[in-house]
Write a protein that holds these residues in place. Structure first.
Motif, PDB file in Angstrom:
ATOM      1  N   GLY A  85     -59.007  17.158 -10.121  1.00 30.61           N
ATOM      2  CA  GLY A  85     -59.498  16.186 -11.088  1.00 30.61           C
ATOM      3  C   GLY A  85     -58.393  15.713 -12.010  1.00 30.61           C
ATOM      4  N   GLN A  86     -58.727  14.766 -12.882  1.00 24.71           N
ATOM      5  CA  GLN A  86     -57.757  14.220 -13.831  1.00 24.71           C
ATOM      6  C   GLN A  86     -58.467  13.913 -15.135  1.00 24.71           C
ATOM      7  OE1 GLN A  86     -54.396  13.736 -13.600  1.00 24.71           O
ATOM      8  NE2 GLN A  86     -54.383  12.996 -15.714  1.00 24.71           N
ATOM      9  N   VAL A  87     -57.897  14.376 -16.237  1.00 24.28           N
ATOM     10  CA  VAL A  87     -58.446  14.110 -17.567  1.00 24.28           C
ATOM     11  C   VAL A  87     -57.431  13.280 -18.336  1.00 24.28           C
ATOM     12  CG1 VAL A  87     -59.391  15.092 -19.682  1.00 24.28           C
ATOM     13  CG2 VAL A  87     -59.672  16.313 -17.518  1.00 24.28           C
ATOM     14  N   THR A  88     -57.858  12.112 -18.820  1.00 26.49           N
ATOM     15  CA  THR A  88     -56.985  11.207 -19.559  1.00 26.49           C
ATOM     16  C   THR A  88     -57.517  11.043 -20.970  1.00 26.49           C
ATOM     17  OG1 THR A  88     -56.429   9.991 -17.549  1.00 26.49           O
ATOM     18  CG2 THR A  88     -55.990   8.884 -19.647  1.00 26.49           C
ATOM     19  N   GLY A  89     -56.642  11.168 -21.942  1.00 25.18           N
ATOM     20  CA  GLY A  89     -57.014  10.930 -23.329  1.00 25.18           C
ATOM     21  C   GLY A  89     -56.379   9.659 -23.853  1.00 25.18           C
ATOM     22  N   VAL A  90     -57.146   8.892 -24.614  1.00 26.50           N
ATOM     23  CA  VAL A  90     -56.651   7.660 -25.243  1.00 26.50           C
ATOM     24  C   VAL A  90     -56.906   7.748 -26.734  1.00 26.50           C
ATOM     25  CG1 VAL A  90     -56.965   5.151 -25.424  1.00 26.50           C
ATOM     26  CG2 VAL A  90     -57.040   6.248 -23.183  1.00 26.50           C
ATOM     27  N   ASP A  91     -55.897   7.423 -27.529  1.00 26.36           N
ATOM     28  CA  ASP A  91     -56.038   7.444 -28.986  1.00 26.36           C
ATOM     29  C   ASP A  91     -55.070   6.429 -29.579  1.00 26.36           C
ATOM     30  OD1 ASP A  91     -57.389   9.509 -31.123  1.00 26.36           O
ATOM     31  OD2 ASP A  91     -55.518   8.676 -31.912  1.00 26.36           O
ATOM     32  N   PRO A  92     -55.450   5.761 -30.694  1.00 23.93           N
ATOM     33  CA  PRO A  92     -54.556   4.754 -31.271  1.00 23.93           C
ATOM     34  C   PRO A  92     -53.369   5.327 -32.040  1.00 23.93           C
ATOM     35  CG  PRO A  92     -56.557   4.918 -32.569  1.00 23.93           C
ATOM     36  CD  PRO A  92     -56.770   5.764 -31.349  1.00 23.93           C
ATOM     37  N   ALA A  93     -53.405   6.617 -32.368  1.00 23.66           N
ATOM     38  CA  ALA A  93     -52.353   7.210 -33.201  1.00 23.66           C
ATOM     39  C   ALA A  93     -51.272   7.855 -32.337  1.00 23.66           C
ATOM     40  CB  ALA A  93     -52.947   8.225 -34.158  1.00 23.66           C
ATOM     41  N   THR A 104     -56.037  15.119 -31.011  1.00 21.22           N
ATOM     42  CA  THR A 104     -55.019  16.101 -30.616  1.00 21.22           C
ATOM     43  C   THR A 104     -55.208  16.605 -29.194  1.00 21.22           C
ATOM     44  OG1 THR A 104     -56.350  17.904 -31.514  1.00 21.22           O
ATOM     45  CG2 THR A 104     -54.729  16.890 -32.993  1.00 21.22           C
ATOM     46  N   GLY A 105     -56.214  16.110 -28.494  1.00 19.74           N
ATOM     47  CA  GLY A 105     -56.447  16.528 -27.115  1.00 19.74           C
ATOM     48  C   GLY A 105     -57.249  17.804 -26.982  1.00 19.74           C
ATOM     49  N   TYR A 106     -57.918  18.217 -28.045  1.00 19.73           N
ATOM     50  CA  TYR A 106     -58.638  19.492 -28.031  1.00 19.73           C
ATOM     51  C   TYR A 106     -59.711  19.514 -26.944  1.00 19.73           C
ATOM     52  CZ  TYR A 106     -60.927  23.682 -29.853  1.00 19.73           C
ATOM     53  OH  TYR A 106     -61.460  24.944 -29.985  1.00 19.73           O
ATOM     54  N   TYR A 146     -52.053  11.351 -21.353  1.00 19.34           N
ATOM     55  CA  TYR A 146     -52.466  10.717 -22.604  1.00 19.34           C
ATOM     56  C   TYR A 146     -51.794   9.361 -22.747  1.00 19.34           C
ATOM     57  CZ  TYR A 146     -54.053  15.428 -23.525  1.00 19.34           C
ATOM     58  OH  TYR A 146     -54.688  16.644 -23.425  1.00 19.34           O
ATOM     59  N   GLN A 147     -52.525   8.415 -23.323  1.00 16.16           N
ATOM     60  CA  GLN A 147     -52.007   7.074 -23.569  1.00 16.16           C
ATOM     61  C   GLN A 147     -52.384   6.615 -24.972  1.00 16.16           C
ATOM     62  OE1 GLN A 147     -52.473   4.063 -20.384  1.00 16.16           O
ATOM     63  NE2 GLN A 147     -53.624   5.616 -19.271  1.00 16.16           N
ATOM     64  N   VAL A 148     -51.481   5.879 -25.600  1.00 22.15           N
ATOM     65  CA  VAL A 148     -51.806   5.228 -26.870  1.00 22.15           C
ATOM     66  C   VAL A 148     -52.640   3.991 -26.549  1.00 22.15           C
ATOM     67  CG1 VAL A 148     -50.889   4.061 -28.902  1.00 22.15           C
ATOM     68  CG2 VAL A 148     -49.716   6.077 -27.988  1.00 22.15           C
ATOM     69  N   GLY A 149     -53.781   3.850 -27.187  1.00 22.67           N
ATOM     70  CA  GLY A 149     -54.646   2.704 -26.954  1.00 22.67           C
ATOM     71  C   GLY A 149     -55.873   2.770 -27.831  1.00 22.67           C
ATOM     72  N   HIS A 200     -48.749  14.962 -30.091  1.00 25.38           N
ATOM     73  CA  HIS A 200     -49.214  16.342 -30.248  1.00 25.38           C
ATOM     74  C   HIS A 200     -49.947  16.783 -28.987  1.00 25.38           C
ATOM     75  CE1 HIS A 200     -50.670  19.727 -32.831  1.00 25.38           C
ATOM     76  NE2 HIS A 200     -51.676  19.715 -31.976  1.00 25.38           N
ATOM     77  N   ALA A 201     -50.833  15.918 -28.457  1.00 30.26           N
ATOM     78  CA  ALA A 201     -51.597  16.254 -27.255  1.00 30.26           C
ATOM     79  C   ALA A 201     -50.683  16.430 -26.042  1.00 30.26           C
ATOM     80  CB  ALA A 201     -52.631  15.159 -26.988  1.00 30.26           C
ATOM     81  N   ARG A 202     -49.708  15.558 -25.882  1.00 35.47           N
ATOM     82  CA  ARG A 202     -48.808  15.642 -24.722  1.00 35.47           C
ATOM     83  C   ARG A 202     -48.024  16.943 -24.708  1.00 35.47           C
ATOM     84  NH1 ARG A 202     -46.684   9.372 -25.083  1.00 35.47           N
ATOM     85  NH2 ARG A 202     -48.256   8.466 -23.670  1.00 35.47           N
ATOM     86  N   ARG A 203     -47.640  17.435 -25.870  1.00 36.77           N
ATOM     87  CA  ARG A 203     -46.855  18.668 -25.927  1.00 36.77           C
ATOM     88  C   ARG A 203     -47.672  19.881 -25.500  1.00 36.77           C
ATOM     89  NH1 ARG A 203     -44.848  15.871 -30.470  1.00 36.77           N
ATOM     90  NH2 ARG A 203     -46.274  16.925 -31.922  1.00 36.77           N
ATOM     91  N   ARG A 204     -48.986  19.736 -25.456  1.00 37.97           N
ATOM     92  CA  ARG A 204     -49.869  20.856 -25.104  1.00 37.97           C
ATOM     93  C   ARG A 204     -50.656  20.594 -23.830  1.00 37.97           C
ATOM     94  NH1 ARG A 204     -48.582  20.259 -29.997  1.00 37.97           N
ATOM     95  NH2 ARG A 204     -48.439  21.987 -31.484  1.00 37.97           N
ATOM     96  N   ALA A 205     -50.282  19.564 -23.096  1.00 42.40           N
ATOM     97  CA  ALA A 205     -51.099  19.092 -21.979  1.00 42.40           C
ATOM     98  C   ALA A 205     -51.036  20.022 -20.768  1.00 42.40           C
ATOM     99  CB  ALA A 205     -50.651  17.697 -21.570  1.00 42.40           C
ATOM    100  N   PRO A 206     -52.202  20.407 -20.226  1.00 37.68           N
ATOM    101  CA  PRO A 206     -52.218  21.068 -18.917  1.00 37.68           C
ATOM    102  C   PRO A 206     -51.767  20.081 -17.839  1.00 37.68           C
ATOM    103  CG  PRO A 206     -54.328  21.321 -20.085  1.00 37.68           C
ATOM    104  CD  PRO A 206     -53.538  20.283 -20.812  1.00 37.68           C
ATOM    105  N   GLY A 207     -51.550  20.579 -16.641  1.00 36.09           N
ATOM    106  CA  GLY A 207     -50.996  19.758 -15.574  1.00 36.09           C
ATOM    107  C   GLY A 207     -51.858  18.584 -15.164  1.00 36.09           C
ATOM    108  N   ASN A 208     -53.184  18.705 -15.321  1.00 33.94           N
ATOM    109  CA  ASN A 208     -54.063  17.607 -14.890  1.00 33.94           C
ATOM    110  C   ASN A 208     -54.530  16.750 -16.059  1.00 33.94           C
ATOM    111  OD1 ASN A 208     -55.738  19.560 -15.995  1.00 33.94           O
ATOM    112  ND2 ASN A 208     -57.402  19.238 -14.535  1.00 33.94           N
TER     113      ASN A 208
END
Length: 220
Positions: free
Chosen positions: A82-90, A67-69, A107-110, A96-104
């Motif tokens: 800086g830049q924080v990238t999240g990857v998850d297969p679901a 969920t990007g917690y 998220y990608q499905v992978g 859910h993570a994108r809807r709560r994402a800070p500016g930096n």
């Protein structure tokens, strides 16, 4: 019904732990996580953020971000440069993570064993409670992928579920969460990190059944 059945969608609709699976119910997962960490989730993941060694301006990758917690905790540490990238297969978790994402944050499905990230482009890789969801024969590949995307000198932090030492409590935890979380993290990660080329720096335990390993990709 165990929480494992509630949260997971196993490949081929099997409950065999070795085949891996995804978590596809973000709201249920968030509720279970808050309960499972006994109200200390923010505290514990803030400690993980500190252990990761993320600094302002770093490019950070969270493998199995859910969920990007953790990414949201790391975002202000990496700062606007800086830049924080999240990857998850679901897809549901990424949404859910994108809807709560800070500016930096992005998220990608992978999947961990084929990260959609260029070689040597990341300063820090983190992964929390994700490796045990991967198929057994894919875990080594995933850790090698983490090595590939890190810059020389880049830092790795993997945190995994640590079953209770008490046999009865361990059985209860496994019954509630499913077979994936019955693994001892030392058994789960043993060999994978150094075999991928990392130098292990340290490892330890955190409250509420977590263990971590910190490592670095050699500079040369």
């Amino acid at each position: 019904m165990g929480l494992g059945k509630l949260l997971h969608d196993h490949t081929g609709h099997t409950e065999h732990a070795d085949e891996g699976g995804t978590i596809d119910h973000p709201r249920a997962y968030e509720l279970v996580a808050e309960i499972g960490f006994l109200g200390r989730r923010r505290e514990i993941f803030t400690r993980l953020a500190a252990l990761s060694g993320v600094r302002p301006g770093d490019r950070v990758l969270d493998v199995g971000c859910g969920t990007g917690y953790l990414t949201r905790i790391l975002a202000p540490v990496a700062g606007p440069s800086g830049q924080v990238t999240g990857v998850d297969p679901a897809e549901s978790m990424i949404g859910h993570a994108r809807r709560r994402a800070p500016g930096n944050c992005s998220y990608q499905v992978g999947v961990g064993q084929a990260l959609p990230v260029p070689d040597a482009s990341v300063d820090v890789v983190v992964s929390s409670l994700a490796v045990h969801h991967m198929p057994v024969d894919a875990r080594g590949t995933a850790v090698r992928e983490m090595f590939r995307v890190l810059k020389p000198g880049g830092r790795l932090l993997i945190a995994e579920f640590r079953p209770p030492s008490n046999h009865l409590l361990a059985h209860l935890a496994g019954a509630l969460t499913g077979p994936e979380m019955r693994h001892n993290p030392k058994d789960l990660l043993a060999g994978l990190i150094p075999e991928a080329g990392f130098h292990v720096q340290d490892e330890g335990d955190l409250p509420v059944m977590l263990a971590y390993v910190r490592a670095v990709r050699p500079a040369a």
